[in-house]
Design a protein around this motif. Structure first.
Motif, PDB file in Angstrom:
ATOM      1  N   UNK A 173      29.913  60.505  28.339  1.00  0.00           N
ATOM      2  CA  UNK A 173      30.567  60.171  29.614  1.00  0.00           C
ATOM      3  C   UNK A 173      31.722  59.202  29.429  1.00  0.00           C
ATOM      4  N   UNK A 174      31.730  58.443  28.323  1.00  0.00           N
ATOM      5  CA  UNK A 174      32.870  57.554  28.054  1.00  0.00           C
ATOM      6  C   UNK A 174      33.901  58.224  27.147  1.00  0.00           C
ATOM      7  N   UNK A 175      33.789  59.558  26.987  1.00  0.00           N
ATOM      8  CA  UNK A 175      34.850  60.339  26.370  1.00  0.00           C
ATOM      9  C   UNK A 175      34.731  60.645  24.893  1.00  0.00           C
ATOM     10  N   UNK A 176      33.594  60.377  24.275  1.00  0.00           N
ATOM     11  CA  UNK A 176      33.453  60.597  22.829  1.00  0.00           C
ATOM     12  C   UNK A 176      33.000  62.024  22.521  1.00  0.00           C
ATOM     13  N   UNK A 177      33.623  62.615  21.513  1.00  0.00           N
ATOM     14  CA  UNK A 177      33.255  63.968  21.070  1.00  0.00           C
ATOM     15  C   UNK A 177      32.850  64.006  19.598  1.00  0.00           C
ATOM     16  N   UNK A 178      33.149  62.946  18.854  1.00  0.00           N
ATOM     17  CA  UNK A 178      32.708  62.817  17.454  1.00  0.00           C
ATOM     18  C   UNK A 178      31.703  61.670  17.405  1.00  0.00           C
ATOM     19  N   UNK A 179      30.416  61.997  17.373  1.00  0.00           N
ATOM     20  CA  UNK A 179      29.358  60.995  17.507  1.00  0.00           C
ATOM     21  C   UNK A 179      28.444  61.038  16.290  1.00  0.00           C
ATOM     22  N   UNK A 180      28.080  59.879  15.791  1.00  0.00           N
ATOM     23  CA  UNK A 180      27.130  59.773  14.681  1.00  0.00           C
ATOM     24  C   UNK A 180      25.833  59.149  15.188  1.00  0.00           C
ATOM     25  N   UNK A 181      24.731  59.575  14.609  1.00  0.00           N
ATOM     26  CA  UNK A 181      23.442  58.961  14.896  1.00  0.00           C
ATOM     27  C   UNK A 181      22.899  58.398  13.595  1.00  0.00           C
ATOM     28  N   UNK A 182      22.773  57.072  13.530  1.00  0.00           N
ATOM     29  CA  UNK A 182      22.191  56.405  12.360  1.00  0.00           C
ATOM     30  C   UNK A 182      20.699  56.266  12.623  1.00  0.00           C
ATOM     31  N   UNK A 183      19.913  57.065  11.924  1.00  0.00           N
ATOM     32  CA  UNK A 183      18.475  57.138  12.183  1.00  0.00           C
ATOM     33  C   UNK A 183      17.698  56.436  11.078  1.00  0.00           C
ATOM     34  N   UNK A 184      16.439  56.111  11.382  1.00  0.00           N
ATOM     35  CA  UNK A 184      15.537  55.544  10.402  1.00  0.00           C
ATOM     36  C   UNK A 184      14.754  56.638   9.704  1.00  0.00           C
ATOM     37  N   UNK A 185      13.674  56.279   9.009  1.00  0.00           N
ATOM     38  CA  UNK A 185      12.880  57.264   8.270  1.00  0.00           C
ATOM     39  C   UNK A 185      12.307  58.337   9.199  1.00  0.00           C
ATOM     40  N   UNK A 186      12.451  59.586   8.815  1.00  0.00           N
ATOM     41  CA  UNK A 186      12.006  60.687   9.678  1.00  0.00           C
ATOM     42  C   UNK A 186      10.488  60.769   9.786  1.00  0.00           C
ATOM     43  N   UNK A 187       9.764  60.018   8.931  1.00  0.00           N
ATOM     44  CA  UNK A 187       8.307  60.001   9.039  1.00  0.00           C
ATOM     45  C   UNK A 187       7.859  59.345  10.340  1.00  0.00           C
ATOM     46  N   UNK A 211      24.381  63.085  11.525  1.00  0.00           N
ATOM     47  CA  UNK A 211      23.171  62.264  11.407  1.00  0.00           C
ATOM     48  C   UNK A 211      23.123  61.623  10.027  1.00  0.00           C
ATOM     49  N   UNK A 212      22.979  60.310   9.997  1.00  0.00           N
ATOM     50  CA  UNK A 212      22.825  59.550   8.754  1.00  0.00           C
ATOM     51  C   UNK A 212      21.444  58.916   8.781  1.00  0.00           C
ATOM     52  N   UNK A 213      20.602  59.276   7.834  1.00  0.00           N
ATOM     53  CA  UNK A 213      19.249  58.716   7.792  1.00  0.00           C
ATOM     54  C   UNK A 213      19.205  57.543   6.828  1.00  0.00           C
ATOM     55  N   UNK A 214      18.510  56.490   7.222  1.00  0.00           N
ATOM     56  CA  UNK A 214      18.315  55.317   6.376  1.00  0.00           C
ATOM     57  C   UNK A 214      16.849  55.206   5.977  1.00  0.00           C
ATOM     58  N   UNK A 215      16.596  54.494   4.879  1.00  0.00           N
ATOM     59  CA  UNK A 215      15.219  54.332   4.413  1.00  0.00           C
ATOM     60  C   UNK A 215      14.494  53.213   5.139  1.00  0.00           C
ATOM     61  N   UNK A 216      15.263  52.294   5.751  1.00  0.00           N
ATOM     62  CA  UNK A 216      14.678  51.166   6.476  1.00  0.00           C
ATOM     63  C   UNK A 216      15.372  51.013   7.824  1.00  0.00           C
ATOM     64  N   UNK A 217      14.712  50.283   8.724  1.00  0.00           N
ATOM     65  CA  UNK A 217      15.285  50.023  10.048  1.00  0.00           C
ATOM     66  C   UNK A 217      15.713  48.557  10.128  1.00  0.00           C
ATOM     67  N   UNK A 218      16.608  48.148   9.219  1.00  0.00           N
ATOM     68  CA  UNK A 218      17.001  46.749   9.175  1.00  0.00           C
ATOM     69  C   UNK A 218      18.518  46.599   9.101  1.00  0.00           C
ATOM     70  N   UNK A 219      18.977  45.345   9.143  1.00  0.00           N
ATOM     71  CA  UNK A 219      20.411  45.068   9.178  1.00  0.00           C
ATOM     72  C   UNK A 219      21.101  45.547   7.903  1.00  0.00           C
ATOM     73  N   UNK A 220      20.473  45.326   6.745  1.00  0.00           N
ATOM     74  CA  UNK A 220      21.073  45.750   5.480  1.00  0.00           C
ATOM     75  C   UNK A 220      21.306  47.259   5.461  1.00  0.00           C
TER      76      UNK A 220
END
Length: 337
Positions: A173-187, A211-220
């Motif tokens: 709704x704010x006009x974005x068409x190129x969107x990324x989702x930074x996700x945590x572990x899929x488990x 979609x970019x998956x990370x191994x942890x859900x932290x700042x690093x």
């Protein structure tokens, strides 16, 4: 070790009188109570709570086993659980699995050995294998931040599919068409549900999702994701992160790289922890009512472990809270396309 007999001898009263002073002080006269309390203080007597619980057949200690105490979201859950427990004269010990299934199994084994009153559990192992042995202990448990069928256990959670959809819809709704989702572990079911919510919105419009998956859900891990985002071509104009810690890491990485937020990149987090609103660029975030989650879960567990006279089992419940989008400066610009 000073025992109740020593206190009785010093105060010149019976063992029963000392017990009444400790457990039922209203039954003892003021003068006798003062004499016993003076003896307790002089001798440094501490009652053997484990022995008392053994005689009573019921522990006054509940346990909370969470994924990550480094995340303020789980700290707020713990505060809510403790508030409810204290109202009932109970106590909560908190354990941190650190997203590690083997630590979760170890903690559950220890809690079964200690015969705690019950467990509030935010599980790592979504297959249920870690709970197989614990169930045999017949210690009640309630899931927190995880929805399960009521015939398995009571649970308290937030509708994460709706939460993911709220974030994605706001960015569209704010006009974005190129969107990324930074996700945590899929488990983790929470991560899968939030991604499902994002896809439910973006599949119905012209926006493209990475979609970019990370191994942890932290700042690093968020900072690492920022580096990966900076290397993408075309670079997304907006990113939604599976929690606020990831979002704060992405924000740090972008600020360090000279990327202007939200002018060049809009950022949305999840949880709405206290730090989200206090960031260098205050974060838009999907709010979860963490304290209410903790309080509701503790209430369900206390109901299941109550001291009522009825032999009828307490009906298990599935409690689901609705998330709320909190819009701040990290997404304040509306793109013209």
């Amino acid at each position: 070790m000073v025992g109740i007999k020593d206190v009785a001898r010093r105060a010149g009263v019976s063992i029963g009188t000392v017990s009444n002073v400790v457990n039922r002080p209203h039954m003892v006269s003021a003068s006798t109570r003062a004499r016993v309390l003076s003896a307790i203080q002089e001798l440094g007597y501490v009652r053997d709570e484990s022995a008392r619980q053994l005689r009573a057949g019921r522990s006054r200690i509940m346990a909370l086993l969470v994924l990550d105490l480094g995340n303020p979201f789980f700290v707020d859950i713990a505060r809510g659980a403790e508030e409810t427990a204290q109202d009932e004269g109970l106590h909560v010990i908190t354990c941190d699995s650190g997203h590690q299934a083997d630590r979760e199994v170890s903690y559950l084994s220890m809690l079964a050995e200690q015969r705690v009153r019950g467990v509030l559990l935010s599980p790592v192992d979504t297959s249920g294998a870690a709970l197989a042995t614990f169930r045999r202990s017949e210690i009640p448990y309630v899931f927190v931040d995880r929805r399960v069928p009521a015939d398995e256990a009571s649970s308290v959670s937030v509708d994460d599919v709706t939460g993911g959809a709220l974030a994605a819809r706001h960015l569209v709704e704010t006009g974005h068409t190129e969107i990324a989702f930074v996700n945590g572990p899929s488990i983790l079911a929470q991560c899968r549900d939030r991604e499902a919510g994002v896809r439910s919105v973006l599949n119905a419009c012209a926006a493209r999702l990475s979609v970019l998956e990370t191994s942890e859900l932290d700042v690093a891990s968020g900072r690492d994701a920022a580096s990966r985002l900076l290397g993408m071509s075309p670079r997304p104009t907006a990113v939604f992160c599976a929690n606020d810690l990831l979002a704060l890491g992405v924000l740090q990485g972008m600020v360090a790289a000279g990327v202007r937020v939200p002018d060049e990149l809009a950022i949305v987090g999840y949880d709405d922890i206290e730090f989200a609103g206090a960031a260098a660029v205050p974060l838009t975030s999907v709010r979860q009512p963490a304290r209410r989650l903790g309080r509701a879960a503790a209430e369900l567990l206390i109901a299941e472990t109550g001291d009522g006279d009825s032999d009828e089992p307490v009906e298990r419940q599935t409690v689901v809270f609705e998330p709320e989008l909190v819009v701040r400066a990290s997404t304040s610009l509306t793109r013209s396309g």
